[in-house]
Design an enzyme around this catalytic site. Structure first.
Site, mmCIF file in Angstrom:
data_model
loop_
_atom_site.group_PDB
_atom_site.id
_atom_site.type_symbol
_atom_site.label_atom_id
_atom_site.label_comp_id
_atom_site.label_asym_id
_atom_site.label_seq_id
_atom_site.Cartn_x
_atom_site.Cartn_y
_atom_site.Cartn_z
ATOM 1 N N ARG A 116 0.847 -1.203 0.000
ATOM 2 C CA ARG A 116 0.000 0.000 0.000
ATOM 3 C C ARG A 116 0.877 1.246 0.000
ATOM 4 O O ARG A 116 1.925 1.275 0.635
ATOM 5 C CB ARG A 116 -0.921 0.016 1.213
ATOM 6 C CG ARG A 116 -1.939 -1.109 1.212
ATOM 7 C CD ARG A 116 -2.940 -1.001 2.344
ATOM 8 N NE ARG A 116 -3.884 -2.092 2.230
ATOM 9 C CZ ARG A 116 -4.953 -2.097 1.447
ATOM 10 N NH1 ARG A 116 -5.244 -1.019 0.725
ATOM 11 N NH2 ARG A 116 -5.746 -3.135 1.375
ATOM 12 N N HIS A 172 12.720 -2.476 -2.841
ATOM 13 C CA HIS A 172 11.994 -2.757 -4.086
ATOM 14 C C HIS A 172 12.848 -3.649 -4.977
ATOM 15 O O HIS A 172 14.059 -3.411 -5.127
ATOM 16 C CB HIS A 172 11.673 -1.449 -4.809
ATOM 17 C CG HIS A 172 10.857 -1.642 -6.043
ATOM 18 N ND1 HIS A 172 9.501 -1.921 -6.003
ATOM 19 C CD2 HIS A 172 11.201 -1.630 -7.360
ATOM 20 C CE1 HIS A 172 9.047 -2.048 -7.236
ATOM 21 N NE2 HIS A 172 10.057 -1.885 -8.077
#
Length: 200
Positions: free
Chosen positions: A91, A109
């Protein structure tokens, strides 16, 4: 010792890597809370096994992002959390939360940002036919994987690699890089205004 909360939505392999690094004396931090938005996520079991309390919520049960993030902030304040570590949390962080923890939220990431932001970064890299991908640790801002970068490490993509074969290579880097970067970041002040923290 830095007091942290880890946010995760899935299996929690990076959560486990951080816990392991703390137990091995490689990361000078204490995990005071797991925040998870998926009640059936395996990371919750990992937290139980490590004796770490969890705050589990479902976004659809709240009227807005601000409503559930306000409750999360209250939980963090109860536990004196100084720093937020996103580890597979699916989110975007809202403006109120960003303001409350300005410069004290980081994310990992599975690509060499700015390439392949968002979901399925590993699949994006495979479909693009690139020869190299990797891992990025960055500060979080209002965008999707757009905050100031702290560290990157590359991994080669073989001709025969698929999403399934590349994923464990990416994970192996993540599990070493994230705890190491957090340790260096915490030892140098731990916020995005510390220029040295950006140069790893």
């Amino acid at each position: 010792m830095k007091s942290i909360a880890i946010f995760a939505s899935g299996s929690g392999s990076n959560f486990q890597a951080i816990i392991d690094a703390i137990q091995e004396g490689k990361l000078d931090a204490q995990v005071n809370l797991l925040v998870c938005d998926q009640p059936n996520a395996f990371v919750i079991e990992r937290a139980k096994n490590a004796g770490i309390p969890s705050f589990v919520f479902q976004a659809k049960q709240y009227k807005s992002k601000e409503a559930y993030e306000t409750e999360i902030i209250e939980e963090l304040n109860k536990r004196d959390v100084e720093f937020v570590v996103l580890a597979g949390y699916m989110r975007l962080i809202g403006p109120g939360f960003l303001n409350e923890y300005q410069g004290r939220i980081v994310n990992i990431h599975p690509s060499l940002l700015p390439a392949f932001p968002g979901k399925d970064a590993i699949g994006q890299a495979i479909r693009a036919g690139v020869k190299e991908s990797g891992v990025t640790v960055h500060f979080v801002d209002e965008g999707m994987d757009t905050g100031p970068m702290i560290a990157q490490e590359a991994v080669s993509i073989d001709v025969n690699d698929t999403s399934e074969s590349l994923q464990p290579k990416i994970h192996a880097i993540e599990h070493k890089l994230y705890p190491a970067v957090l340790q260096r970041l915490f030892s140098q002040g731990g916020n995005k205004n510390d220029e040295k923290a950006r140069t790893y």
